[in-house]
Design a protein around this motif. Structure first.
Motif, short mmCIF file in Angstrom:
data_model
loop_
_atom_site.label_atom_id
_atom_site.label_comp_id
_atom_site.label_asym_id
_atom_site.label_seq_id
_atom_site.Cartn_x
_atom_site.Cartn_y
_atom_site.Cartn_z
N LYS A 1 87.46 -59.46 -69.43
CA LYS A 1 87.00 -58.78 -68.22
C LYS A 1 87.42 -57.32 -68.23
CE LYS A 1 89.06 -60.07 -64.31
NZ LYS A 1 89.26 -61.04 -63.29
N GLU A 2 86.69 -56.53 -67.44
CA GLU A 2 86.98 -55.11 -67.40
C GLU A 2 87.95 -54.82 -66.26
OE1 GLU A 2 83.60 -52.49 -66.96
OE2 GLU A 2 84.73 -50.89 -67.94
N ILE A 3 88.98 -54.03 -66.57
CA ILE A 3 89.95 -53.66 -65.54
C ILE A 3 90.21 -52.16 -65.61
CG2 ILE A 3 91.14 -55.90 -65.51
CD1 ILE A 3 93.32 -53.95 -67.16
N SER A 4 90.93 -51.65 -64.63
CA SER A 4 91.30 -50.24 -64.63
C SER A 4 92.72 -50.08 -65.18
CB SER A 4 91.24 -49.71 -63.20
OG SER A 4 91.93 -48.47 -63.13
N VAL A 5 92.92 -49.04 -65.99
CA VAL A 5 94.27 -48.75 -66.47
C VAL A 5 94.77 -47.43 -65.86
CG1 VAL A 5 94.25 -50.13 -68.57
CG2 VAL A 5 93.31 -47.82 -68.64
N ALA A 6 94.19 -47.07 -64.71
CA ALA A 6 94.55 -45.80 -64.06
C ALA A 6 96.02 -45.74 -63.64
CB ALA A 6 93.65 -45.57 -62.84
N LEU A 7 96.67 -46.89 -63.50
CA LEU A 7 98.05 -46.89 -62.98
C LEU A 7 99.11 -46.85 -64.07
CD1 LEU A 7 97.62 -49.58 -60.17
CD2 LEU A 7 97.62 -47.09 -59.91
N ILE A 8 98.69 -46.94 -65.35
CA ILE A 8 99.72 -46.93 -66.40
C ILE A 8 99.41 -45.88 -67.46
CG2 ILE A 8 100.50 -49.30 -66.09
CD1 ILE A 8 98.74 -50.14 -68.36
N ASP A 9 100.46 -45.47 -68.19
CA ASP A 9 100.31 -44.48 -69.26
C ASP A 9 100.32 -45.16 -70.62
OD1 ASP A 9 100.15 -42.08 -67.78
OD2 ASP A 9 102.29 -42.25 -67.33
N ASP A 10 99.87 -44.47 -71.60
CA ASP A 10 99.81 -44.87 -73.03
C ASP A 10 99.60 -46.36 -73.24
OD1 ASP A 10 101.68 -42.50 -72.95
OD2 ASP A 10 103.17 -44.10 -72.81
N VAL A 11 98.45 -46.82 -72.86
CA VAL A 11 98.15 -48.23 -73.12
C VAL A 11 97.37 -48.31 -74.44
CG1 VAL A 11 96.08 -48.18 -71.67
CG2 VAL A 11 97.20 -50.35 -72.13
N MET B 1 92.01 -55.55 -75.20
CA MET B 1 91.12 -55.69 -76.35
C MET B 1 90.45 -54.37 -76.72
SD MET B 1 91.76 -58.87 -76.60
CE MET B 1 90.71 -59.46 -77.92
N ARG B 2 90.11 -53.58 -75.70
CA ARG B 2 89.38 -52.32 -75.94
C ARG B 2 89.71 -51.36 -74.82
NH1 ARG B 2 84.99 -55.25 -76.95
NH2 ARG B 2 83.95 -54.88 -74.97
N ILE B 3 89.75 -50.06 -75.15
CA ILE B 3 89.94 -49.06 -74.10
C ILE B 3 88.60 -48.35 -73.93
CG2 ILE B 3 91.35 -47.10 -73.34
CD1 ILE B 3 93.43 -48.92 -74.27
N ASN B 4 88.12 -48.27 -72.72
CA ASN B 4 86.83 -47.63 -72.45
C ASN B 4 87.03 -46.29 -71.74
OD1 ASN B 4 85.63 -49.85 -73.57
ND2 ASN B 4 85.03 -50.78 -71.63
N ALA B 5 85.92 -45.61 -71.47
CA ALA B 5 85.99 -44.34 -70.75
C ALA B 5 86.43 -44.58 -69.30
CB ALA B 5 84.62 -43.68 -70.78
N ASP B 6 86.70 -43.51 -68.58
CA ASP B 6 87.03 -43.56 -67.15
C ASP B 6 88.21 -44.47 -66.85
OD1 ASP B 6 85.09 -41.79 -66.44
OD2 ASP B 6 83.56 -43.37 -66.12
N GLN B 7 89.21 -44.47 -67.69
CA GLN B 7 90.43 -45.26 -67.48
C GLN B 7 90.14 -46.75 -67.25
OE1 GLN B 7 92.19 -42.77 -64.27
NE2 GLN B 7 93.74 -42.34 -65.79
N GLN B 8 89.15 -47.24 -67.97
CA GLN B 8 88.84 -48.68 -67.90
C GLN B 8 89.22 -49.32 -69.24
OE1 GLN B 8 88.13 -48.74 -64.34
NE2 GLN B 8 86.80 -50.40 -65.03
N ALA B 9 89.47 -50.61 -69.21
CA ALA B 9 89.77 -51.32 -70.46
C ALA B 9 89.24 -52.74 -70.36
CB ALA B 9 91.27 -51.35 -70.71
N ILE B 10 88.98 -53.33 -71.53
CA ILE B 10 88.58 -54.74 -71.57
C ILE B 10 89.82 -55.55 -71.94
CG2 ILE B 10 87.09 -56.45 -72.69
CD1 ILE B 10 85.45 -54.44 -71.18
N VAL B 11 90.13 -56.55 -71.14
CA VAL B 11 91.28 -57.39 -71.44
C VAL B 11 90.84 -58.84 -71.61
CG1 VAL B 11 92.98 -55.97 -70.23
CG2 VAL B 11 91.79 -57.79 -68.98
N ASN B 12 91.67 -59.62 -72.29
CA ASN B 12 91.42 -61.03 -72.47
C ASN B 12 92.45 -61.82 -71.65
OD1 ASN B 12 91.69 -63.71 -73.55
ND2 ASN B 12 90.42 -63.03 -75.27
N VAL B 13 91.94 -62.57 -70.70
CA VAL B 13 92.82 -63.41 -69.87
C VAL B 13 92.46 -64.86 -70.15
CG1 VAL B 13 93.82 -63.56 -67.55
CG2 VAL B 13 92.14 -61.78 -68.05
N GLY B 14 93.33 -65.55 -70.84
CA GLY B 14 93.09 -66.96 -71.14
C GLY B 14 91.71 -67.21 -71.75
#
Ligand code: SF4
Lengths: 72, 373
Positions: free
Chosen positions: A27-37, A10-23
């Motif tokens: 919730k906030e998760i880390s996107v440190a393990l993937i590129d170009d999200v 849903m949103r990309i935040n600072a520090d390789q964090q992102a907000i995702v929608n699960v069902g």
């Protein structure tokens, strides 16, 4: 533990964090393990990290194949 | 696309079931191991065994990280938690696994240890930032899926000089475990093919299983977690077996590719290295089967910082987890199953974990039938 679920970015935040929608739940998760999200991508999340982006084209291919099997 | 409902259609499942029935030769008995505990749960949750013909048998494998951790490592974690000024953090299931004398981290907590359940290793980092007077130890477990987050945490801890944070590392490797299982004659003879892990494969890639498939001449189909994924993968396995073929096939192409998540692999290699040997519950000592923190990150290694000599741990004598993890017994073969050993009062790891075989059979199986047949 190894259960990981598809979630929409849903949103990309600072520090390789992102907000995702699960069902319906955000919730906030880390996107440190993937590129170009990007916002709108679907990712597989596991213990608070996105492990990969889901490939829509491949998903469609699999669904088409499954439907074809159901036809015969 | 939601990537969920599309893969749960009941009519399509019935249609694939029919194809499986047609393809499965009456002269053969197909023994297919779902390596990963997540698959065991999906299979039972959706009642897939009832869709399969009697000669297609699903066997659960050792792919449950909580289940395969040997009791000495649990005893070690409990000893760490009992030290003064320590906060020990781990994923939920780990807290309830019984160690020697049925003592668990939860019981240590009741005795006054500061044991906290976290959803993510990021929560453990935050606890370390918030409690500079305490040593915060993250009890890290899991296969390749859970390893990269631990590796990221090590990098962050080093960058922030979070010196009160450390990791008790218990990460283990899937292809090596598969190989060790096949080296065991009894297990090997008992298996015709594997439903390969979904999310582990996202990280390691489908090529990682190539050698095992070739060396032991077993088909491996990497499968997604949804019921249609599993039915489809079972069909693909039966086709390979009928054609006397073996090799790695990827059913879960929407998430898994041949090389895996290369960025994650690099992060792992930056922080962790392979242990010479590691003990697995059920499988014994396996060479090169687990990860430890490498020299560059040694100051965050709980084993270096807090060396504790643990005398070999003792499992409950009647618990059959070991044989179940090797695929040679089923939960109902255990005398304690459902009678004394239940999810509320587990005697072994296979009943604790949300991915354990005993927990799956208990949650979704017909207990009365299992206890009487
Ligand atoms: S039922 Fe309990 S005691 Fe028996 S094998 Fe499973 S976990 Fe062990």
């Amino acid at each position: 533990m190894c259960l990981a679920i598809p979630a929409k970015v849903m949103r990309i935040n600072a520090d390789q964090q992102a907000i995702v929608n699960v069902g319906g739940i955000e919730k906030e998760i880390s996107v440190a393990l993937i590129d170009d999200v990007n916002v709108g991508d679907y990712v597989i999340i596991h213990v608070g990290f996105a492990l990969t982006k889901l490939n829509e084209q491949e998903a469609k291919k699999t669904i088409a194949l499954l439907n074809e099997m159901a036809m015969v | 696309m939601q990537y969920i409902s599309e893969f749960r259609d009941g009519n399509t499942a019935q249609a694939i079931a029919k194809l499986i029935k047609n393809k499965a030769s009456m002269e053969k008995h197909y023994r297919l191991m779902e390596f990963c505990g997540g698959h065991t749960h999906a299979i039972h949750r959706y009642g897939l065994p009832s869709l399969l013909p009697a000669n297609v048998e699903m066997i659960h494998g050792p792919g449950c990280p909580v289940c395969v951790l040997p009791i000495t490592r649990i005893d070690y974690a409990i000893a760490l938690a009992m030290m003064p000024k320590v906060i020990l953090c781990s994923y939920g299931d780990m807290l309830r696994v019984p160690g020697t004398n049925q003592r668990s981290l939860l019981k240590a907590k009741a005795d006054g240890a500061d044991v906290r359940m976290v959803y993510s290793v990021n929560d453990a980092l935050q606890i370390a930032r918030d409690n500079p007077q305490h040593q915060v130890i993250f009890f890290a477990i899991g296969f390749e899926t859970t390893t990269p987050p631990t590796a990221v945490a090590l990098i962050i801890a080093k960058k922030e000089k979070l010196m009160n944070f450390s990791v008790f590392c218990n990460h283990v490797l899937t292809p090596v475990a598969m190989e060790s299982l096949l080296q065991n004659e009894e297990s090997n003879a008992n298996l015709d093919g594997f439903v390969g892990p979904a999310h582990v494969s996202i990280i390691v890639g489908s090529n990682a299983y190539h050698d095992v498939a070739m060396r032991y001449k077993k088909p491996i189909v990497i499968s997604g977690f949804e019921p249609l994924d599993l039915m489809h993968s079972i069909l693909l396995l039966i086709e390979q077996i009928n054609a006397n073929q073996y090799g790695v096939e990827n059913q879960y192409t929407r998430a898994v590719n041949a090389d895996g998540n290369v960025k994650s692999q690099q992060i792992i290699n930056q922080t962790l290295s392979i242990r010479d040997t590691f003990e697995w519950r059920g499988l014994g000592m396996i060479a090169n089967s687990a990860m430890k923190i490498n020299d560059a990150y040694q100051e965050f290694d709980a084993e270096e910082r807090f060396p504790i000599n643990i005398i070999a741990g003792e499992e409950h004598k009647a618990c059959e987890c070991s044989a179940i993890l090797r695929g040679v017994k089923k939960p109902k073969d255990c005398k304690l199953f459902a009678k004394v050993c239940t999810p509320e009062n587990p005697f072994g790891s296979c009943m604790v974990s949300s991915e354990g075989a005993c927990a799956a059979y208990y949650a979704y199986g017909n207990i009365v039938e299992m206890l009487t047949t």
